[in-house]
Design an enzyme around this catalytic site. Structure first.
Site, PDB file in Angstrom:
ATOM      1  N   LYS A 151       0.105   4.302  -0.340  1.00  0.00           N
ATOM      2  CA  LYS A 151      -0.533   5.502   0.224  1.00  0.00           C
ATOM      3  C   LYS A 151      -0.284   6.708  -0.702  1.00  0.00           C
ATOM      4  O   LYS A 151      -0.161   6.521  -1.919  1.00  0.00           O
ATOM      5  CB  LYS A 151      -0.052   5.744   1.655  1.00  0.00           C
ATOM      6  CG  LYS A 151      -0.183   4.469   2.497  1.00  0.00           C
ATOM      7  CD  LYS A 151       0.000   4.656   3.966  1.00  0.00           C
ATOM      8  CE  LYS A 151      -0.125   3.308   4.661  1.00  0.00           C
ATOM      9  NZ  LYS A 151      -0.083   3.417   6.119  1.00  0.00           N
TER      10      LYS A 151
ATOM     11  N   GLY B 294       2.372   2.247  10.793  1.00  0.00           N
ATOM     12  CA  GLY B 294       3.315   3.357  10.642  1.00  0.00           C
ATOM     13  C   GLY B 294       4.001   3.766  11.936  1.00  0.00           C
ATOM     14  O   GLY B 294       4.631   4.816  12.001  1.00  0.00           O
TER      15      GLY B 294
ATOM     16  N   ASN C 177       0.860  -1.181   0.000  1.00  0.00           N
ATOM     17  CA  ASN C 177       0.000   0.000   0.000  1.00  0.00           C
ATOM     18  C   ASN C 177       0.898   1.234   0.000  1.00  0.00           C
ATOM     19  O   ASN C 177       1.486   1.571   1.017  1.00  0.00           O
ATOM     20  CB  ASN C 177      -0.894  -0.035   1.253  1.00  0.00           C
ATOM     21  CG  ASN C 177      -1.693   1.230   1.433  1.00  0.00           C
ATOM     22  OD1 ASN C 177      -1.790   2.053   0.519  1.00  0.00           O
ATOM     23  ND2 ASN C 177      -2.290   1.393   2.615  1.00  0.00           N
TER      24      ASN C 177
ATOM     25  N   GLU D 255      -6.820   4.676   7.823  1.00  0.00           N
ATOM     26  CA  GLU D 255      -6.658   6.106   7.538  1.00  0.00           C
ATOM     27  C   GLU D 255      -7.926   6.682   6.903  1.00  0.00           C
ATOM     28  O   GLU D 255      -8.270   7.842   7.136  1.00  0.00           O
ATOM     29  CB  GLU D 255      -5.420   6.317   6.642  1.00  0.00           C
ATOM     30  CG  GLU D 255      -4.139   6.073   7.443  1.00  0.00           C
ATOM     31  CD  GLU D 255      -2.975   5.529   6.653  1.00  0.00           C
ATOM     32  OE1 GLU D 255      -2.970   5.594   5.408  1.00  0.00           O
ATOM     33  OE2 GLU D 255      -2.037   4.997   7.291  1.00  0.00           O
TER      34      GLU D 255
ATOM     35  N   HIS E  10      -9.482   1.155   4.884  1.00  0.00           N
ATOM     36  CA  HIS E  10      -8.193   1.326   5.549  1.00  0.00           C
ATOM     37  C   HIS E  10      -8.390   2.265   6.747  1.00  0.00           C
ATOM     38  O   HIS E  10      -9.187   3.210   6.682  1.00  0.00           O
ATOM     39  CB  HIS E  10      -7.164   1.907   4.575  1.00  0.00           C
ATOM     40  CG  HIS E  10      -5.792   1.903   5.143  1.00  0.00           C
ATOM     41  ND1 HIS E  10      -5.368   2.859   6.034  1.00  0.00           N
ATOM     42  CD2 HIS E  10      -4.764   1.032   5.000  1.00  0.00           C
ATOM     43  CE1 HIS E  10      -4.128   2.578   6.410  1.00  0.00           C
ATOM     44  NE2 HIS E  10      -3.737   1.475   5.794  1.00  0.00           N
TER      45      HIS E  10
ATOM     46  N   SER F 210       3.333  -2.108  10.447  1.00  0.00           N
ATOM     47  CA  SER F 210       4.784  -2.173  10.665  1.00  0.00           C
ATOM     48  C   SER F 210       5.379  -3.546  10.356  1.00  0.00           C
ATOM     49  O   SER F 210       6.320  -3.991  11.021  1.00  0.00           O
ATOM     50  CB  SER F 210       5.139  -1.728  12.091  1.00  0.00           C
ATOM     51  OG  SER F 210       4.747  -0.385  12.288  1.00  0.00           O
TER      52      SER F 210
ATOM     53  N   GLU G 232      -5.374  -5.020  10.516  1.00  0.00           N
ATOM     54  CA  GLU G 232      -4.323  -4.033  10.766  1.00  0.00           C
ATOM     55  C   GLU G 232      -4.628  -3.302  12.068  1.00  0.00           C
ATOM     56  O   GLU G 232      -5.410  -2.328  12.070  1.00  0.00           O
ATOM     57  CB  GLU G 232      -4.269  -3.013   9.623  1.00  0.00           C
ATOM     58  CG  GLU G 232      -4.001  -3.633   8.268  1.00  0.00           C
ATOM     59  CD  GLU G 232      -3.504  -2.592   7.278  1.00  0.00           C
ATOM     60  OE1 GLU G 232      -2.366  -2.722   6.829  1.00  0.00           O
ATOM     61  OE2 GLU G 232      -4.243  -1.646   6.980  1.00  0.00           O
TER      62      GLU G 232
HETATM   63  P1  PGA Z   1       2.779   0.250   7.681  1.00  0.00           P
HETATM   64  O1  PGA Z   1       1.336   0.466   7.023  1.00  0.00           O
HETATM   65  O2  PGA Z   1       3.326  -1.037   7.118  1.00  0.00           O
HETATM   66  O3  PGA Z   1       3.582   1.453   7.255  1.00  0.00           O
HETATM   67  O4  PGA Z   1       2.569   0.170   9.145  1.00  0.00           O
HETATM   68  C1  PGA Z   1       0.468  -0.608   6.793  1.00  0.00           C
HETATM   69  C2  PGA Z   1      -0.814  -0.109   6.161  1.00  0.00           C
HETATM   70  O5  PGA Z   1      -1.220   1.010   6.491  1.00  0.00           O
HETATM   71  O6  PGA Z   1      -1.435  -0.794   5.333  1.00  0.00           O
END
Ligand code: PGA
Length: 254
Positions: free
Chosen positions: A11, A176, A9, A100, A98, A216, A170
């Site tokens: 983003k 992140g 992803n 976010e 997601h 992460s 997640e």
């Molecule tokens: P990350 O993000 O691996 O940077 O923690 C995962 C995601 O948001 O799908």
């Protein structure tokens, strides 16, 4: 058996040149280093999808998805991109829900269920993202949150439609942040999700549903996470932006 997948992803990152360079590095490393069948999905920004579909067309192991789609079919919704449009440019998958999107754009389970319906209608595979906040976990509400996100967001589907979907667990506190769920935490939640799917759709569908872990995940911890019984691969954010780490994560699939 569920299909094992590593998904990236991206983003809202990378300009056009960087996106193209990353794709060619990934395709090059995959063809040089990975001989066994793997399934990889890339989720670039919408404006690069058409170009990246072309750049990856010779490697059948790579599919392309979008990070979001509209909950409306078409019409006067300025700035939105529909599931039908995504399908028409070669997308096969779409991330729905997601964290976010849930946190910054106020997307609710009900709205997400509408997006899932349109994705299915237009023959896209939804990757439905679920996950609890740290506060939910601290208050021992994490199982309830997950159950609720599944019940309200995706369990309205009939079995045939549900089989087209992927689930991505997640935990929001791990996205992140550099904090990863421990192997025990990940396995426990993935097993719980599979159990809910079994209750709703039966054992065969539950066993065949791909449940990805995200948060992460990197080339240091992927092997342990992907080795867990109910973890069928990963949805990778930060570590998918570097070809070396992303391909190493792909190589961690059992
Ligand atoms: P990350 O993000 O691996 O940077 O923690 C995962 C995601 O948001 O799908």
């Amino acid at each position: 058996m569920a299909v094992k997948i590593v998904a990236g992803n991206w983003k809202m990152n990378l300009n056009r040149g960087e996106a193209q360079a990353l794709v060619s590095e990934i395709t090059g490393m995959l063809s040089d280093e990975v001989t066994h069948p793997v399934k990889v999905i890339l989720f670039p920004a919408n404006i690069y999808i058409g170009a990246i579909v072309q750049l990856t067309s010779s490697d059948h192991r790579i599919a392309i998805g979008a990070q979001n789609c509209s909950n409306k079919e078409s019409g006067a919704f300025t700035g939105e991109v529909s599931a039908a449009m995504l399908k028409s440019i070669g997308c096969h998958y779409v991330l729905i829900g997601h964290s976010e999107r849930r946190a910054y754009f106020g997307e609710t389970n009900t709205l997400l269920s509408e997006k899932i319906d349109l994705a299915i209608k237009h023959l896209l595979h939804p990757v439905y993202c679920i996950g609890e906040l740290l506060e939910d976990r601290n208050n021992k509400k994490h199982f309830d949150v997950i159950q609720n996100q599944l019940t309200e967001g995706i369990f309205h589907l009939d079995a045939t439609a549900f089989e087209k979907c992927i689930i991505a667990y997640e935990p929001v506190w791990a996205i992140g942040t550099g904090l990863t769920a421990s192997a025990e935490q990940a396995q426990e939640m993935h097993a719980y999700i599979r159990q809910l799917i079994e209750k709703k759709y039966g054992g065969i569908i539950a066993e065949n549903t791909t449940i990805l872990y995200g948060g992460s995940c990197n080339d240091q911890n992927a092997k342990e996470l992907f080795g867990l019984k109910d973890v069928d691969g990963g949805l990778i954010g930060g570590a998918s932006l570097k070809s070396r780490s992303f391909v190493n994560i792909i190589k961690s699939l059992p």
